[in-house]
Design an enzyme around this catalytic site. Structure first.
Site, PDB file in Angstrom:
ATOM      1  N   HIS A   1      -2.418   2.473   2.839  1.00 33.76           N
ATOM      2  CA  HIS A   1      -2.544   2.869   4.128  1.00 33.76           C
ATOM      3  C   HIS A   1      -4.150   3.098   4.333  1.00 33.76           C
ATOM      4  CE1 HIS A   1       1.654   4.738   4.214  1.00 33.76           C
ATOM      5  NE2 HIS A   1       1.681   3.690   4.843  1.00 33.76           N
TER       6      HIS A   1
ATOM      7  N   GLU B   1      -6.343   6.371   4.302  1.00 33.34           N
ATOM      8  CA  GLU B   1      -6.056   7.563   3.077  1.00 33.34           C
ATOM      9  C   GLU B   1      -7.322   7.324   2.236  1.00 33.34           C
ATOM     10  OE1 GLU B   1      -1.388   7.666   4.583  1.00 33.34           O
ATOM     11  OE2 GLU B   1      -1.867   7.314   2.484  1.00 33.34           O
TER      12      GLU B   1
ATOM     13  N   HIS C   1      -1.766   7.859  -2.246  1.00 36.82           N
ATOM     14  CA  HIS C   1      -1.773   8.147  -0.711  1.00 36.82           C
ATOM     15  C   HIS C   1      -2.351   9.637  -0.573  1.00 36.82           C
ATOM     16  CE1 HIS C   1       1.341   5.234   0.753  1.00 36.82           C
ATOM     17  NE2 HIS C   1       1.614   5.040  -0.399  1.00 36.82           N
TER      18      HIS C   1
ATOM     19  N   GLU D   1       0.864  11.848  -3.790  1.00 38.96           N
ATOM     20  CA  GLU D   1       0.558  12.133  -2.412  1.00 38.96           C
ATOM     21  C   GLU D   1      -0.339  13.456  -2.334  1.00 38.96           C
ATOM     22  OE1 GLU D   1       2.499  10.529   0.575  1.00 38.96           O
ATOM     23  OE2 GLU D   1       0.829  11.083   1.302  1.00 38.96           O
TER      24      GLU D   1
HETATM   25  N1  LIG Z   1       2.918   8.893   3.039  1.00 36.99           N
HETATM   26  C1  LIG Z   1       3.880   8.061   2.203  1.00 36.99           C
HETATM   27  C2  LIG Z   1       4.947   8.649   1.747  1.00 36.99           C
HETATM   28  C3  LIG Z   1       5.976   7.794   0.715  1.00 36.99           C
HETATM   29  C4  LIG Z   1       5.239   7.260  -0.370  1.00 36.99           C
HETATM   30  C5  LIG Z   1       6.083   6.245  -1.136  1.00 36.99           C
HETATM   31  C6  LIG Z   1       7.391   6.079  -0.687  1.00 36.99           C
HETATM   32  C7  LIG Z   1       7.742   6.619   0.399  1.00 36.99           C
HETATM   33  C8  LIG Z   1       7.013   7.480   1.189  1.00 36.99           C
HETATM   34  C9  LIG Z   1       4.316   7.062   3.441  1.00 36.99           C
HETATM   35  O1  LIG Z   1       4.832   7.645   4.265  1.00 36.99           O
HETATM   36  O2  LIG Z   1       4.518   5.987   3.280  1.00 36.99           O
HETATM   37 ZN   LIG Z   2       0.355   6.828   2.639  1.00 34.83          ZN
END
Ligand SMILES: N[C@@H](Cc1ccccc1)C(=O)O
Ligand SMILES: [Zn+2]
Ligand SMILES: CCCCCC(=O)O
Length: 310
Positions: free
Chosen positions: A20, A23, A113, A176
């Site tokens: 992303h 991030e 993330h 995360e």
């Molecule tokens: N913030 C991430 C969380 C995530 C990471 C990995 C797998 C699933 C969800 C997303 O929405 O993509």
């Molecule tokens: Zn992310």
């Protein structure tokens, strides 16, 4: 004695930033390691670095056409690329061609993330990936300042099958970290993420060299459902996350507790039967996904010992 989880040595490890584009902890770390990968070298392997969504990173947005972390479905990966394809569908195919199960023995993916939610340090992994659970346990017990909240959240795989980037690896974890605003790099969050990546590589190296990791018990959170904001007939939100729920990720929410507040002062209460543990509370990126928070349950699990299978 519960059976030992047997896995082959880990040879190919990829650390992914910028899945992303806004991030920033993973973006900054991946760019740094692309310039100087020396930190990713261990005795038994050297991790590779991938900046997953370079155009979204350049524009400092989550994605260009569609969420890259929902673009690794069999359907999108097997579609023959046509110009009208989204940027991320093409990019996912490019990445899959390099690291996908058929092309490589990609043993471990670490996907970096950030979240705007107050989720501290969260390890996202697939149910059944006991190898990743051992990594998470190692990080929780060996690397994280015990006073710092650290949680394990199991990813619920959609009915249609995998869609997430990390599903390319035999084993995987997403780190995360939050809260961090989109497009902002906080030194404390980046430093924590950097330490967790280094610790993860240490774990994989110890595993490869024969260290046995004893069985352990731990709490994990599993997704029950996704709750949306109250919306009007035009789809606009009619209430905001209640001030008493904001930043309370992983804390128990009981029936009758407030979850939203309307602008007319009215509170909307949680009317479920049982206590849940909300996460991703008010995550900025989830408004368009129609997710105000994700309701989870906390379960306890026993994980068998882990030792490399030679
Ligand atoms: N913030 C991430 C969380 C995530 C990471 C990995 C797998 C699933 C969800 C997303 O929405 O993509
Ligand atoms: Zn992310
Ligand atoms: C536990 C997995 C979180 C995924 C975020 C989402 O798909 O809404």
């Amino acid at each position: 004695m519960s059976p030992t989880v047997q896995c082959g040595a880990v040879s190919q490890v990829v650390v992914v930033g910028g899945t992303h584009g806004n991030e920033m902890s993973g973006v900054c770390l991946a760019k740094h390691w692309l310039q100087d990968p020396s930190e990713l070298h261990r005795k038994s392997f050297t991790a590779e670095v991938l900046l997953a969504n370079p155009i979204a990173v350049e524009r400092c947005v989550r994605y260009i056409d569609r969420d890259l972390n929902r673009s690794f479905s069999h359907e999108l990966l097997s579609a023959s690329g046509s110009e009208s394809d989204s940027y991320e569908a093409k990019r996912a195919r490019e990445i899959y061609q390099k690291y996908g199960p058929k092309q490589s023995s990609l043993n471990f993916v670490i996907d970096l993330h950030n979240t705007t939610s107050n989720m501290g340090t969260t390890f996202l992994l697939f149910k059944g990936d006991n190898f990743a659970l051992h990594l998470a346990n190692y990080l929780q017990t060996k690397c994280v300042d015990p006073s710092f909240p650290c949680h394990i959240l199991l990813i619920d795989i959609p009915e249609g099958g995998h869609v997430h980037l990390q599903s390319m690896g035999k084993h995987s974890v997403s780190l995360e970290l939050g809260p961090q605003p989109q497009g902002v790099a906080r030194a404390d969050v980046l430093t924590r993420m950097r330490a967790l990546v280094n610790c993860s590589l240490d774990f994989l190296d110890l595993f490869n060299q024969g260290t046995e990791f004893p069985s352990f018990e731990t709490d994990v959170h599993q997704v029950l459902y996704r709750a949306d904001f109250p919306r009007n007939e035009d789809g606009e939100i009619e209430a905001v996350i209640h001030s008493e729920l904001q930043d309370k990720d992983y804390l128990p929410l009981k029936p009758g507790d407030p979850i939203f507040q309307r602008l007319n002062g009215e509170d909307i209460l949680y009317n479920g039967e049982k206590q849940i543990y909300p996460v991703f509370i008010n995550e900025a990126a989830y408004y368009e996904k129609k997710v105000a928070f994700i309701a989870t349950e906390k379960t306890h699990c026993l994980v068998p010992a882990l030792k490399v299978q030679n």
